[in-house]
Design an enzyme around this catalytic site. Sequence first.
Site, PDB file in Angstrom:
ATOM      1  N   THR A 103       0.810  -1.217   0.000  1.00  0.00           N
ATOM      2  CA  THR A 103       0.000   0.000   0.000  1.00  0.00           C
ATOM      3  C   THR A 103       0.840   1.262   0.000  1.00  0.00           C
ATOM      4  OG1 THR A 103      -1.723  -1.187   1.202  1.00  0.00           O
ATOM      5  CG2 THR A 103      -1.868   1.202   1.202  1.00  0.00           C
ATOM      6  N   THR A 179       1.844  -4.397   4.469  1.00  0.00           N
ATOM      7  CA  THR A 179       1.795  -4.643   5.913  1.00  0.00           C
ATOM      8  C   THR A 179       1.329  -6.047   6.279  1.00  0.00           C
ATOM      9  OG1 THR A 179      -0.446  -3.720   6.067  1.00  0.00           O
ATOM     10  CG2 THR A 179       1.401  -2.211   6.418  1.00  0.00           C
ATOM     11  N   ASP A 180       0.551  -6.701   5.427  1.00  0.00           N
ATOM     12  CA  ASP A 180      -0.055  -7.970   5.826  1.00  0.00           C
ATOM     13  C   ASP A 180       0.969  -9.050   6.159  1.00  0.00           C
ATOM     14  OD1 ASP A 180      -2.547  -6.896   5.612  1.00  0.00           O
ATOM     15  OD2 ASP A 180      -3.122  -7.956   3.787  1.00  0.00           O
TER      16      ASP A 180
END
Length: 445
Positions: A103, A179-180
């Site tokens: 992102t 981030t995941d």
Amino acid sequence: MQENYKAKAYDILKNLNIEEGDLIEIKKGDLRIRGVLLPSYSKDERIFVIKLDNGYNIGISIDNISEIKLITKNSSKAQESERKEVSRNGAKSEIKIISTGGTIVSKVEYETGAVRPALTTEEIVQFLPEINEIAKVDAEVLFSILSENMKPEYWVKIAESVKKAFDEGNTGVVIAHGTDTMAYTASALAFSLRSLQGPVVLVGSQRSSDRPSSDSAINLLSAVTTAKYAPFGEVVVNMHADSSDTYALVHRGVKVRKMHSSRRDAFQSVNDKPLAKVLWKERKLVMLDKSYMSKKGETTLDAKFDNRAFLLYYYPGLDRDFLEHILTNTKIRGLIIAGTGLGHTSSDYVELFRKATKDGIFIGMTTQCLFGRVNMNVYTTGRQLLDAGVTPLEDMLPEVALVKLMWVLAHEQDLEKIRSLMISNLVGEINPRHTLDLFPRWSYE
């Protein structure tokens, strides 16, 4: 700088000497729209992309525009020129920014509203001239993937790029990452890169860089600050510390977890204190924990992973035949269990585990609780599992234990040597001492 625009839109901008980054005003009917001209990634060649004062980005069709006025030129041209010079010569940089996607390097696709990994790190730097106030940077796009598509072979490529960056003379490395699965990659790099010459800082954002509530800018500025000023040679994760924009926290890469699906302060140290906080406005790093690994003379690279490992989240009613199939009919070499409480599964599986360990399969136990450590000597089932050859893994997070096992399996074949490495504290993945302040408390007063 109009190279992102094509056909008629390009001609209009060229004739008016308007470039990306300039403040412009567009009149369309009774509407006047003022904002900064952004690069266009739209497939529609008749669209201008404008960032408004409120932070939102909008697309404006060139149809029926009665006037376009240049208000002010982009004030960061001189800094941009310096950035280009730095990018052409990595040796001049202090901090290397490696983009892997996610992102933080995403743009909104205005035709569909979907977020896609299309923005390069260099383009982020273009819109963050403040970075040059911290350090000279060099940007590299290693790949552009969403973090759910990350694989062990990509961990190897990232580790190799980090090693190369230090060999080129950079004193710190920033890795832009989704981030995941950021915590998985942080763990993989921590085991793959030793004797680090400087900090390796993973950074991401929960909201894309063209949203008014985006954490991209602050997180990236904080990450570069950490890479520039940190006294440690460790792999860390640098993310928002609260729901506002006050400061960021620096977490040890093997003791951090994403604890919320969407909040900007989603990342939290588990069974450990954050190493530092970053006051991003002041460009200041404040150390919170002095028990860090110091910088070394030369970074060593040992990035090998064997993905014949499995992470099992135990639950009541887990089908015994399913578990037996995993242990006997696959190529599995190691199993990490996220067990209940102090490290338990049903006693129904004890003999399955005993046979598996006798066959040379490593089985390690972590806790679903995340906070705290396993202790399999307290209850009968735990002692039975120990007797069956299950290895307790202290306070290691399940995901960290999985990545560590992949790394260990690539280096050892003998089960006892695998066990020895898995219970050894290699890079701070085991905290031998827990204090009361390591557990978060929620107040409802």
